[in-house]
Design a protein around this motif. Sequence first.
Motif, mmCIF file in Angstrom:
data_model
loop_
_atom_site.group_PDB
_atom_site.id
_atom_site.type_symbol
_atom_site.label_atom_id
_atom_site.label_comp_id
_atom_site.label_asym_id
_atom_site.label_seq_id
_atom_site.Cartn_x
_atom_site.Cartn_y
_atom_site.Cartn_z
ATOM 1 N N GLY A 189 0.774 -1.231 0.000
ATOM 2 C CA GLY A 189 0.000 0.000 0.000
ATOM 3 C C GLY A 189 0.805 1.280 0.000
ATOM 4 O O GLY A 189 0.289 2.342 0.338
ATOM 5 N N VAL A 190 2.074 1.217 -0.424
ATOM 6 C CA VAL A 190 2.969 2.387 -0.449
ATOM 7 C C VAL A 190 2.985 3.034 0.938
ATOM 8 O O VAL A 190 2.515 4.154 1.153
ATOM 9 C CB VAL A 190 2.579 3.400 -1.538
ATOM 10 N N ARG A 191 3.517 2.293 1.913
ATOM 11 C CA ARG A 191 3.585 2.756 3.297
ATOM 12 C C ARG A 191 5.043 2.967 3.696
ATOM 13 O O ARG A 191 5.783 2.002 3.893
ATOM 14 C CB ARG A 191 2.918 1.747 4.230
ATOM 15 N N PRO A 192 5.484 4.212 3.847
ATOM 16 C CA PRO A 192 6.877 4.476 4.229
ATOM 17 C C PRO A 192 7.166 4.030 5.661
ATOM 18 O O PRO A 192 6.294 4.067 6.531
ATOM 19 C CB PRO A 192 6.999 5.998 4.100
ATOM 20 N N GLY A 193 8.407 3.619 5.881
ATOM 21 C CA GLY A 193 8.836 3.299 7.227
ATOM 22 C C GLY A 193 8.963 4.553 8.075
ATOM 23 O O GLY A 193 9.340 5.614 7.573
ATOM 24 N N ASP A 194 8.633 4.420 9.352
ATOM 25 C CA ASP A 194 8.803 5.536 10.287
ATOM 26 C C ASP A 194 10.267 5.629 10.704
ATOM 27 O O ASP A 194 10.889 4.618 11.045
ATOM 28 C CB ASP A 194 7.945 5.334 11.535
ATOM 29 N N LEU A 195 10.790 6.840 10.728
ATOM 30 C CA LEU A 195 12.198 7.052 11.079
ATOM 31 C C LEU A 195 12.499 6.515 12.479
ATOM 32 O O LEU A 195 13.473 5.772 12.675
ATOM 33 C CB LEU A 195 12.530 8.545 11.000
ATOM 34 N N ASP A 196 11.679 6.865 13.457
ATOM 35 C CA ASP A 196 11.929 6.427 14.831
ATOM 36 C C ASP A 196 11.888 4.906 14.943
ATOM 37 O O ASP A 196 12.664 4.308 15.697
ATOM 38 C CB ASP A 196 10.907 7.045 15.786
ATOM 39 N N TYR A 197 10.980 4.286 14.211
ATOM 40 C CA TYR A 197 10.850 2.829 14.239
ATOM 41 C C TYR A 197 12.128 2.168 13.748
ATOM 42 O O TYR A 197 12.681 1.271 14.401
ATOM 43 C CB TYR A 197 9.667 2.410 13.381
ATOM 44 N N PHE A 198 12.633 2.606 12.609
ATOM 45 C CA PHE A 198 13.821 1.968 12.030
ATOM 46 C C PHE A 198 15.079 2.267 12.847
ATOM 47 O O PHE A 198 15.974 1.415 12.940
ATOM 48 C CB PHE A 198 13.986 2.360 10.563
ATOM 49 N N LEU A 199 15.153 3.438 13.426
ATOM 50 C CA LEU A 199 16.280 3.717 14.311
ATOM 51 C C LEU A 199 16.280 2.757 15.499
ATOM 52 O O LEU A 199 17.337 2.250 15.914
ATOM 53 C CB LEU A 199 16.217 5.166 14.808
ATOM 54 N N ARG A 200 15.098 2.496 16.035
ATOM 55 C CA ARG A 200 14.990 1.573 17.172
ATOM 56 C C ARG A 200 15.275 0.139 16.736
ATOM 57 O O ARG A 200 15.934 -0.612 17.463
ATOM 58 C CB ARG A 200 13.592 1.690 17.779
ATOM 59 N N VAL A 201 14.802 -0.246 15.543
ATOM 60 C CA VAL A 201 15.076 -1.595 15.033
ATOM 61 C C VAL A 201 16.579 -1.813 14.895
ATOM 62 O O VAL A 201 17.115 -2.855 15.294
ATOM 63 C CB VAL A 201 14.373 -1.829 13.682
ATOM 64 N N ARG A 202 17.268 -0.824 14.348
ATOM 65 C CA ARG A 202 18.722 -0.940 14.191
ATOM 66 C C ARG A 202 19.392 -1.086 15.562
ATOM 67 O O ARG A 202 20.321 -1.894 15.719
ATOM 68 C CB ARG A 202 19.243 0.293 13.463
ATOM 69 N N LYS A 203 18.934 -0.324 16.546
ATOM 70 C CA LYS A 203 19.515 -0.393 17.876
ATOM 71 C C LYS A 203 19.276 -1.764 18.507
ATOM 72 O O LYS A 203 20.171 -2.353 19.127
ATOM 73 C CB LYS A 203 18.930 0.703 18.759
ATOM 74 N N ILE A 204 18.063 -2.296 18.338
ATOM 75 C CA ILE A 204 17.749 -3.624 18.873
ATOM 76 C C ILE A 204 18.652 -4.682 18.247
ATOM 77 O O ILE A 204 19.186 -5.556 18.940
ATOM 78 C CB ILE A 204 16.266 -3.956 18.642
ATOM 79 N N CYS A 205 18.814 -4.619 16.927
ATOM 80 C CA CYS A 205 19.667 -5.596 16.235
ATOM 81 C C CYS A 205 21.094 -5.539 16.766
ATOM 82 O O CYS A 205 21.731 -6.585 16.972
ATOM 83 C CB CYS A 205 19.643 -5.344 14.733
ATOM 84 N N ASP A 206 21.593 -4.334 17.015
ATOM 85 C CA ASP A 206 22.946 -4.186 17.541
ATOM 86 C C ASP A 206 23.053 -4.735 18.965
ATOM 87 O O ASP A 206 24.037 -5.385 19.327
ATOM 88 C CB ASP A 206 23.363 -2.718 17.510
ATOM 89 N N GLU A 207 22.048 -4.474 19.773
ATOM 90 C CA GLU A 207 22.079 -4.891 21.175
ATOM 91 C C GLU A 207 21.939 -6.405 21.326
ATOM 92 O O GLU A 207 22.601 -7.021 22.164
ATOM 93 C CB GLU A 207 20.959 -4.185 21.947
ATOM 94 N N VAL A 208 21.063 -6.996 20.510
ATOM 95 C CA VAL A 208 20.742 -8.425 20.658
ATOM 96 C C VAL A 208 21.634 -9.295 19.777
ATOM 97 O O VAL A 208 21.761 -10.499 20.001
ATOM 98 C CB VAL A 208 19.247 -8.668 20.355
ATOM 99 N N GLY A 209 22.244 -8.692 18.761
ATOM 100 C CA GLY A 209 23.083 -9.453 17.846
ATOM 101 C C GLY A 209 22.318 -10.057 16.692
ATOM 102 O O GLY A 209 22.631 -11.154 16.220
ATOM 103 N N LEU A 210 21.291 -9.335 16.209
ATOM 104 C CA LEU A 210 20.492 -9.795 15.073
ATOM 105 C C LEU A 210 20.952 -9.118 13.789
ATOM 106 O O LEU A 210 21.506 -8.019 13.811
ATOM 107 C CB LEU A 210 19.010 -9.461 15.298
ATOM 108 N N LEU A 211 20.719 -9.781 12.656
ATOM 109 C CA LEU A 211 20.972 -9.174 11.358
ATOM 110 C C LEU A 211 19.748 -8.371 10.921
ATOM 111 O O LEU A 211 18.613 -8.817 11.102
ATOM 112 C CB LEU A 211 21.269 -10.243 10.310
ATOM 113 N N LEU A 212 19.984 -7.211 10.340
ATOM 114 C CA LEU A 212 18.912 -6.412 9.752
ATOM 115 C C LEU A 212 19.010 -6.506 8.234
ATOM 116 O O LEU A 212 20.000 -6.083 7.639
ATOM 117 C CB LEU A 212 19.012 -4.957 10.204
ATOM 118 N N ILE A 213 17.967 -7.074 7.632
ATOM 119 C CA ILE A 213 17.882 -7.231 6.174
ATOM 120 C C ILE A 213 16.850 -6.234 5.658
ATOM 121 O O ILE A 213 15.716 -6.200 6.157
ATOM 122 C CB ILE A 213 17.431 -8.655 5.789
#
Length: 392
Positions: A189-213
């Motif tokens: 539906g052409v839905r852009p990602g929220d900036l705050d959401y993706f910043l938090r996702v990146r931080k979670i991946c770094d903290e937990v050791g997950l890959l972000l694809i």
Amino acid sequence: MNTYGRFPIALERGEGCRVWDSEGKSYLDFVAGIATCTLGHAHPAMVQAVTEQIQKLHHVSNLYYIREQGELAEWIVNHSCADQVFFCNSGAEANEAAIKLARKYAHVVQEIQYPVILTAKASFHGRTLATITATGQPKYQKDFDPLMPGFEYVPYNDIEALENAIGELDEGNRRVGAIMLEPLQGEGGVRPGDLDYFLRVRKICDEVGLLLILDEVQVGMGRTGKLWGYENLGIEPDIFTSAKGLAGGIPIGAMMCKNSCNVFEPGNHASTFGGNPFACAVGLAVGRTLLAENLLQNVQARGEQLRKNLRALTKKAPNVFAEVRGWGLINGIELHTTAGFSSIEIIKAAMDEGLLLVPAGPQVVRFVPPLIVSADEIEEATDKLERALSRL
């Protein structure tokens, strides 16, 4: 096979942002092969690249080094956060490669016996068995079970749901190893990602050791006004994919990653046609042309113009349209569920007026013209759309 719901026209030739059908009727093309014809139709840079390369070498094998493949990989690495590139032929294949890389990384680095990849509801990642399983839309999965194990779904742009899912799946040998998201959901539906959401996702991946694809099959290669979709979100992925616009309509796909997660070895993955000299030569021409002709600036300006026009249209028809969304030249206008007609009906009416559009679900009309589109063509397209609406 009858696998496509086709519109009743046959297109025969194109030039720039226009195509002509077998009856000689002209259309302004705001589909661009579904966000694929980056430079429009018959662009001189592509014509030259195709002509020169087909006269030299079009295909050999990845048993040998391929100069054009190396040059395109170097261009991508120099213009992105990636360190390594794997070439294939389509977006689905690029996402398959990303899934395989994440699974091997989970086994050999994260020491997860049964890794899970989290994807978003309403996402779209391809039509192969693994990628329709990754796709968070049941309509694409119907009648194709048993589906591939190892995927779970969370609402898009909902950080609490993501965090809860990671915690709930942390059980014994079954754990989350990667998160796979679109920077902007296209088919969803052409839905852009929220900036705050993706910043938090990146931080979670770094903290937990997950890959972000990040799946950039639709938004990569300048479509958003930046070369890569992730640049709109202030983060860098570990792995990202590209395909549609990469060679402007010549079939190619690519999976890119950082050195830190590249655990592939010879024999782990391959593609007969992937990275062939022909497709890579055209891809390199497209990339160089994007920058040489300042097309990213054009994408930003024309995107703002288009959204302004579409928002003006929503004010004229507030009972029909609910919202305009998008980045650069991937935009959608959403219909109210009470509008009285669907996105397909608008698209058919626009086609009669000489404008090609594409749906993004039953309630969203998507606008993805070539990145070379002019200001006059944006005005022409919105005029044609308004005439189409008056007929409905």
